[in-house]
Design a protein around this motif. Sequence first.
Motif, PDB file in Angstrom:
ATOM      1  N   ARG A 163       0.840  -1.194   0.000  1.00  0.00           N
ATOM      2  CA  ARG A 163       0.000   0.000   0.000  1.00  0.00           C
ATOM      3  C   ARG A 163       0.872   1.240   0.000  1.00  0.00           C
ATOM      4  NH1 ARG A 163      -5.450   1.094   2.953  1.00  0.00           N
ATOM      5  NH2 ARG A 163      -5.553   3.130   2.111  1.00  0.00           N
ATOM      6  N   GLU A 165      -4.661  -6.486   0.409  1.00  0.00           N
ATOM      7  CA  GLU A 165      -5.406  -6.029   1.592  1.00  0.00           C
ATOM      8  C   GLU A 165      -5.514  -7.147   2.628  1.00  0.00           C
ATOM      9  OE1 GLU A 165      -9.377  -4.509   0.985  1.00  0.00           O
ATOM     10  OE2 GLU A 165      -9.407  -3.582   2.961  1.00  0.00           O
ATOM     11  N   LEU A 166      -5.678  -8.375   2.145  1.00  0.00           N
ATOM     12  CA  LEU A 166      -5.718  -9.518   3.072  1.00  0.00           C
ATOM     13  C   LEU A 166      -4.407  -9.606   3.856  1.00  0.00           C
ATOM     14  CD1 LEU A 166      -7.315 -12.638   1.379  1.00  0.00           C
ATOM     15  CD2 LEU A 166      -7.784 -11.750   3.642  1.00  0.00           C
ATOM     16  N   ASP A 211      -2.181  -7.207   4.347  1.00  0.00           N
ATOM     17  CA  ASP A 211      -2.040  -6.027   5.212  1.00  0.00           C
ATOM     18  C   ASP A 211      -2.913  -6.146   6.467  1.00  0.00           C
ATOM     19  OD1 ASP A 211      -1.127  -3.589   5.999  1.00  0.00           O
ATOM     20  OD2 ASP A 211      -2.401  -2.408   4.663  1.00  0.00           O
ATOM     21  N   THR A 212      -4.086  -6.748   6.316  1.00  0.00           N
ATOM     22  CA  THR A 212      -5.013  -6.832   7.450  1.00  0.00           C
ATOM     23  C   THR A 212      -4.626  -7.941   8.428  1.00  0.00           C
ATOM     24  OG1 THR A 212      -6.738  -6.161   5.918  1.00  0.00           O
ATOM     25  CG2 THR A 212      -7.486  -6.951   8.037  1.00  0.00           C
ATOM     26  N   LEU A 213      -4.204  -9.088   7.901  1.00  0.00           N
ATOM     27  CA  LEU A 213      -4.016 -10.246   8.787  1.00  0.00           C
ATOM     28  C   LEU A 213      -2.576 -10.445   9.284  1.00  0.00           C
ATOM     29  CD1 LEU A 213      -6.404 -12.876   7.182  1.00  0.00           C
ATOM     30  CD2 LEU A 213      -6.725 -11.639   9.306  1.00  0.00           C
ATOM     31  N   HIS A 262       0.773  -9.137  11.129  1.00  0.00           N
ATOM     32  CA  HIS A 262       1.202  -8.095  12.059  1.00  0.00           C
ATOM     33  C   HIS A 262       2.577  -7.559  11.671  1.00  0.00           C
ATOM     34  CE1 HIS A 262      -2.187  -8.874  14.593  1.00  0.00           C
ATOM     35  NE2 HIS A 262      -1.909 -10.167  14.570  1.00  0.00           N
ATOM     36  N   THR A 304     -10.680 -11.545  10.027  1.00  0.00           N
ATOM     37  CA  THR A 304     -10.493 -10.088   9.889  1.00  0.00           C
ATOM     38  C   THR A 304     -11.472  -9.320  10.796  1.00  0.00           C
ATOM     39  OG1 THR A 304     -12.031 -10.024   8.032  1.00  0.00           O
ATOM     40  CG2 THR A 304      -9.692 -10.207   7.498  1.00  0.00           C
ATOM     41  N   ARG A 335     -14.067  -7.913   9.891  1.00  0.00           N
ATOM     42  CA  ARG A 335     -14.787  -6.914   9.080  1.00  0.00           C
ATOM     43  C   ARG A 335     -14.640  -7.265   7.606  1.00  0.00           C
ATOM     44  NH1 ARG A 335     -11.152  -3.720   6.386  1.00  0.00           N
ATOM     45  NH2 ARG A 335      -9.065  -3.659   7.260  1.00  0.00           N
ATOM     46  N   LEU A 378     -13.471  -6.713   3.960  1.00  0.00           N
ATOM     47  CA  LEU A 378     -12.363  -5.969   3.369  1.00  0.00           C
ATOM     48  C   LEU A 378     -12.904  -4.975   2.350  1.00  0.00           C
ATOM     49  CD1 LEU A 378      -9.584  -8.655   2.821  1.00  0.00           C
ATOM     50  CD2 LEU A 378     -10.024  -7.242   4.794  1.00  0.00           C
ATOM     51  N   LYS A 379     -12.249  -3.817   2.273  1.00  0.00           N
ATOM     52  CA  LYS A 379     -12.750  -2.763   1.383  1.00  0.00           C
ATOM     53  C   LYS A 379     -12.707  -3.175  -0.079  1.00  0.00           C
ATOM     54  CE  LYS A 379     -11.651   1.148   4.321  1.00  0.00           C
ATOM     55  NZ  LYS A 379     -10.638   2.157   4.636  1.00  0.00           N
TER      56      LYS A 379
END
Lengths: 200, 251
Positions: B12, B99-100, B102-104, B106, B235, B237, B239-240
């Motif tokens: 990103r 995004e997956l 980046d979200t999951l 750490h 997640t 939520r 994902l966008k």
Amino acid sequence: MKRPPAVLELISELKRLPGIGQKTAERLSFFLMRGTLDQARRLANSIVKVKEKIVLCSECHSITESDPCDICRDPRRDPSQICVVEEPHDVFVLESMGEFQGKYHVLMGAISPLDGIGPESLTLEDLKTRVASKGPIREVILATNPNMEGESTAVYISKLLKPYEVRVTRIARGLPMGGDLEYADPVTLKKSLEGRMDMP
Amino acid sequence: MALYNTEAVVLRTINFSETDKLCTLYSRNFGKVKCVAKSARRLKSRYGAALEPLSYIKTIYFGKEGQELYRLNHCDILKSFQSVREDIGKLYTGVYFLELVDTLVHDGESAPHLFDFILEALRQIQKQKDLEILRRMFEIRFISLLGYLPNLSVCLICKKEPGKSGIGFNFQRGGIVCPTCRPRELSETHFSVGTWNYLKKLLTFDIQYSDRIKLPKALQDEIEQVTHRMILSHTGRELKSYPFIKQMVSL
């Protein structure tokens, strides 16, 4: 010693501006306090005036004091060419060149899946209406930024306008003037080769 | 002050201050890191297109060990994945994968095998025509590589293989529940034996051979529902980028 509440309020308001952190907000507020009351009033008035007078042009969505904007009203501008840009300030950047004689369309952003900004958040329907209305538009120039968001927006628009008899072009991407071939990355070099032109 | 030299995938990039960019990288040696790239927005920036999401780069950055934001020093593009960016379907799939990650994942957790998997997935996006199967495979394999391997072999309760359709899945406990035990255990969805077999296959299949699996149209929705719910359970939520894939199908 604590700062007076009025100063704290000014700092917190300035901090809301993009790129302004705590330290910069403090420096700006102390600069404003050192100035005269008249200077502060002029600044405050110009901020209020911008909010009161500036509207979006109903045709191109650029910022203007009168709707439609000067460019859309100008009979000398070529209505057959529309340059599509992401933000209103891009219009002024292109206008500073003084070469483009067509009209504009501001998208008010770019498609960004990572930020959840989809085509419905942009002024794409208005663009479609402009192109579809049996007007004189012959060419749509896509001048979105050459990054992932801008590129995907350009691809989306070209698909969107496919059913219409209109030429869709993309601004050239490649080496910047004054740049050095040695330091160009492979993507930029590839794009500059793809966009090569015959010498006049 | 330490100097870090590693390969990375750009997850990103956002604009930061007047001319800088803030980028999130997933590196082979140091896991997920955030870096400031000074003057990266300038037209003659030395980073060029290297900081565009999806790029596979060789990078040098520096900073104190364990700090949140490093300073980027150098980037070379190893593979740009430009052709992925020029096809909306491929781009949205790539962005969904990024995004997956980046979200999951750490910050600072190094896992070279995960890095290789992500890189291979991006290569497959470039090569493959059927992105549906690739997305399902990425979802289920990525989750298992993170250590959340779902139990698809035997029922969570009776430890027996489910013999017939109506197999349940408990997303909280991450495993299947056979039709006999379903009334005793909370299972949030149920699916056919065919879907169960495909889920097991997706879990063990090497992603570089993903083009060798064909998903039957009739099972596609069911499989997607299960893998998507698995992702959501981790997640927390939506994902966008996920709705964009749905939108792309209708484009």
